[in-house]
Design a protein around this motif. Structure first.
Motif, PDB file in Angstrom:
ATOM      1  N   MET A   1       0.790  -1.430   0.037  1.00  0.00           N
ATOM      2  CA  MET A   1       0.063  -0.065   0.100  1.00  0.00           C
ATOM      3  C   MET A   1       1.000   1.447  -0.161  1.00  0.00           C
ATOM      4  O   MET A   1       2.068   1.248   0.830  1.00  0.00           O
ATOM      5  CB  MET A   1      -0.946   0.050   1.305  1.00  0.00           C
ATOM      6  N   PRO A   2       0.550   2.078  -0.736  1.00  0.00           N
ATOM      7  CA  PRO A   2       1.310   3.551  -1.027  1.00  0.00           C
ATOM      8  C   PRO A   2       1.180   4.321   0.520  1.00  0.00           C
ATOM      9  O   PRO A   2       0.237   4.017   1.370  1.00  0.00           O
ATOM     10  CB  PRO A   2       0.629   4.332  -1.899  1.00  0.00           C
ATOM     11  N   LYS A   3       2.373   5.080   0.679  1.00  0.00           N
ATOM     12  CA  LYS A   3       2.241   5.769   2.033  1.00  0.00           C
ATOM     13  C   LYS A   3       2.390   7.168   1.778  1.00  0.00           C
ATOM     14  O   LYS A   3       2.932   7.550   0.732  1.00  0.00           O
ATOM     15  CB  LYS A   3       3.817   5.351   2.967  1.00  0.00           C
ATOM     16  N   LEU A   4       1.785   8.067   2.545  1.00  0.00           N
ATOM     17  CA  LEU A   4       2.035   9.446   2.364  1.00  0.00           C
ATOM     18  C   LEU A   4       1.930  10.070   3.648  1.00  0.00           C
ATOM     19  O   LEU A   4       1.808   9.486   4.606  1.00  0.00           O
ATOM     20  CB  LEU A   4       0.625   9.992   1.548  1.00  0.00           C
ATOM     21  N   ILE A   5       2.499  11.379   3.645  1.00  0.00           N
ATOM     22  CA  ILE A   5       2.591  12.210   4.747  1.00  0.00           C
ATOM     23  C   ILE A   5       1.950  13.578   4.653  1.00  0.00           C
ATOM     24  O   ILE A   5       2.251  14.278   3.322  1.00  0.00           O
ATOM     25  CB  ILE A   5       4.105  12.148   5.578  1.00  0.00           C
ATOM     26  N   LYS A  16      -0.389  19.864   1.689  1.00  0.00           N
ATOM     27  CA  LYS A  16      -0.069  19.083   0.546  1.00  0.00           C
ATOM     28  C   LYS A  16       0.415  17.540   0.965  1.00  0.00           C
ATOM     29  O   LYS A  16       0.910  17.567   2.118  1.00  0.00           O
ATOM     30  CB  LYS A  16       0.600  19.722  -0.682  1.00  0.00           C
ATOM     31  N   TYR A  17       0.175  16.656   0.204  1.00  0.00           N
ATOM     32  CA  TYR A  17       0.702  15.337   0.603  1.00  0.00           C
ATOM     33  C   TYR A  17       1.820  14.778  -0.334  1.00  0.00           C
ATOM     34  O   TYR A  17       2.054  14.969  -1.534  1.00  0.00           O
ATOM     35  CB  TYR A  17      -0.603  14.266   0.283  1.00  0.00           C
ATOM     36  N   PHE A  18       2.766  14.159   0.284  1.00  0.00           N
ATOM     37  CA  PHE A  18       3.959  13.702  -0.244  1.00  0.00           C
ATOM     38  C   PHE A  18       4.245  12.227   0.104  1.00  0.00           C
ATOM     39  O   PHE A  18       3.868  11.859   1.199  1.00  0.00           O
ATOM     40  CB  PHE A  18       5.223  14.687   0.086  1.00  0.00           C
ATOM     41  N   ASP A  19       5.117  11.653  -0.729  1.00  0.00           N
ATOM     42  CA  ASP A  19       5.739  10.357  -0.361  1.00  0.00           C
ATOM     43  C   ASP A  19       6.721  10.375   0.373  1.00  0.00           C
ATOM     44  O   ASP A  19       7.744  10.779  -0.065  1.00  0.00           O
ATOM     45  CB  ASP A  19       5.781   9.587  -1.821  1.00  0.00           C
ATOM     46  N   PRO A  20       6.868   9.831   1.613  1.00  0.00           N
ATOM     47  CA  PRO A  20       7.830   9.849   2.626  1.00  0.00           C
ATOM     48  C   PRO A  20       9.078   9.151   2.324  1.00  0.00           C
ATOM     49  O   PRO A  20      10.103   9.387   3.030  1.00  0.00           O
ATOM     50  CB  PRO A  20       7.101   9.493   3.924  1.00  0.00           C
ATOM     51  N   SER A  55      -6.990   5.590  -3.647  1.00  0.00           N
ATOM     52  CA  SER A  55      -7.146   6.961  -3.064  1.00  0.00           C
ATOM     53  C   SER A  55      -6.809   8.145  -3.776  1.00  0.00           C
ATOM     54  O   SER A  55      -5.624   7.967  -4.479  1.00  0.00           O
ATOM     55  CB  SER A  55      -6.503   6.769  -1.597  1.00  0.00           C
ATOM     56  N   PRO A  56      -7.804   9.118  -3.910  1.00  0.00           N
ATOM     57  CA  PRO A  56      -7.298  10.241  -4.511  1.00  0.00           C
ATOM     58  C   PRO A  56      -5.986  10.998  -3.995  1.00  0.00           C
ATOM     59  O   PRO A  56      -5.316  11.473  -4.932  1.00  0.00           O
ATOM     60  CB  PRO A  56      -8.662  11.328  -4.401  1.00  0.00           C
ATOM     61  N   LEU A  57      -5.607  10.692  -2.740  1.00  0.00           N
ATOM     62  CA  LEU A  57      -4.675  11.475  -2.002  1.00  0.00           C
ATOM     63  C   LEU A  57      -3.383  10.643  -2.581  1.00  0.00           C
ATOM     64  O   LEU A  57      -2.252  11.158  -2.541  1.00  0.00           O
ATOM     65  CB  LEU A  57      -4.580  11.218  -0.756  1.00  0.00           C
ATOM     66  N   ALA A  58      -3.458   9.506  -3.150  1.00  0.00           N
ATOM     67  CA  ALA A  58      -2.155   8.649  -3.616  1.00  0.00           C
ATOM     68  C   ALA A  58      -1.914   8.998  -4.947  1.00  0.00           C
ATOM     69  O   ALA A  58      -0.680   8.154  -5.506  1.00  0.00           O
ATOM     70  CB  ALA A  58      -2.539   7.095  -3.169  1.00  0.00           C
ATOM     71  N   GLN A  59      -2.830   9.734  -5.565  1.00  0.00           N
ATOM     72  CA  GLN A  59      -2.320   9.865  -7.129  1.00  0.00           C
ATOM     73  C   GLN A  59      -1.131  10.944  -7.278  1.00  0.00           C
ATOM     74  O   GLN A  59      -1.287  12.063  -6.751  1.00  0.00           O
ATOM     75  CB  GLN A  59      -3.417  10.326  -7.752  1.00  0.00           C
ATOM     76  N   ASP A  60      -0.053  10.698  -7.882  1.00  0.00           N
ATOM     77  CA  ASP A  60       0.779  11.645  -8.311  1.00  0.00           C
ATOM     78  C   ASP A  60       1.515  12.079  -7.173  1.00  0.00           C
ATOM     79  O   ASP A  60       1.591  13.496  -7.304  1.00  0.00           O
ATOM     80  CB  ASP A  60       0.229  12.738  -9.265  1.00  0.00           C
ATOM     81  N   LEU A  61       1.924  11.417  -6.317  1.00  0.00           N
ATOM     82  CA  LEU A  61       2.567  11.784  -5.125  1.00  0.00           C
ATOM     83  C   LEU A  61       3.772  12.119  -5.311  1.00  0.00           C
ATOM     84  O   LEU A  61       4.677  11.446  -6.121  1.00  0.00           O
ATOM     85  CB  LEU A  61       2.420  10.830  -4.019  1.00  0.00           C
TER      86      LEU A  61
END
Length: 279
Positions: A1-5, A16-20, A55-61
């Protein structure tokens, strides 16, 4: 699963959300990221979170480039001082060009390859000559962005009438429509000073409990309705939507009749004010 912060850039504005990546980040960590504007520094506002692939948040991180170093912090602090100087110079240039605009903030990207000025204005402003003069003064790419008054409050921050930091400057992600109907449903004073925020627009918090108030307004009798109570029939004089209580004059024919407070659950509506009997 993708992660974000979640990261708040430049210490203000929207999150804004980024890939940690593999960095052990947590709330409060300072990081350097790449955005459409360039290199920027931000503060993590949450913990690393896993989300679903769709998840929309996981797109184009975009990835976190790296945690902020001491050099990044020093550059950031120096940029803050330079931004104040740039703000003052830009104000002077605006006055010299006699432009109908209000300067709100100046913002450098971390590597100073771009300097952004935010302003408000009643209409469109021809600032082409201003941009040329600013580019000559600062020897970097200049960008002027016209924003609304709600965005101005978000950028500048401050305290609301509740005593807390402005919602838009602390955690809100988007501005949602707020209408005068929401204030009426909550039985608030129609005094503009009491239902307007720091931006001069209707309070964003009017929307938070709007659903609960709308539901209560549908279910509860209204002022002037004829109701049946455990102590007899009466007319509703006051409605407390939050507590769901009704102040009722028991003798409907007597203007000086007794007033009694009842829970709304103990009262049934017989007739609306000026309406028909309940069937």
């Amino acid at each position: 699963m993708p992660k974000l912060i979640s990261v708040r850039l430049h210490g203000r504005g929207k999150i804004k959300y980024f890939d940690p990546g593999a960095y052990p980040l947590q709330s409060g960590s300072a990081v350097v990221v790449q955005t459409d504007q360039g290199l920027e520094m931000g503060i993590c506002t949450g913990m690393v979170t896993e989300v679903q692939e769709d998840s929309p948040l996981a797109q184009d991180l975009q990835p976190i480039l790296h945690p902020a170093s001491e050099e990044d912090w020093a550059q950031y602090q120096e940029n803050l001082d330079l931004e104040q100087e740039a703000f003052a110079i830009c104000q002077q240039e605006i006055a010299r060009h006699d432009l109908p605009m209000k300067l709100v903030a100046a913002e450098y990207v971390l590597d100073r390859r771009r300097l952004i000025f935010y302003f408000t204005a009643d209409g469109r402003v021809d600032f082409r000559l201003l941009v040329k003069d600013l580019a000559s003064a600062f020897c970097t790419r200049i960008e002027l962005r016209q924003i609304g008054v709600r965005d101005e409050a978000c950028l500048k921050g401050g305290l609301g009438m509740c005593g807390r930091c402005l919602c838009c400057a602390s955690y809100m992600q988007d501005f949602y429509p707020v209408s005068i109907k929401m204030a009426k449903e909550q039985n608030l004073s129609m005094n503009p000073a009491k239902i307007s925020g720091a931006c001069g627009r209707l309070l964003c918090c009017l929307r938070y409990e709007e659903g609960a108030y709308a539901d209560a307004n549908r279910r509860l009798p209204k002022r002037g309705d004829l109701v049946d109570t455990p102590q007899g029939r009466g007319v509703v004089q006051e409605v407390n939507l939050l507590k769901e209580t009704l102040k009722i004059r028991l003798d409907a024919s007597d203007e000086d009749g007794e007033f009694v407070l009842f829970p709304a659950a103990d009262v049934s509506r017989l007739k609306r004010k000026g309406g028909q009997d309940k069937k």
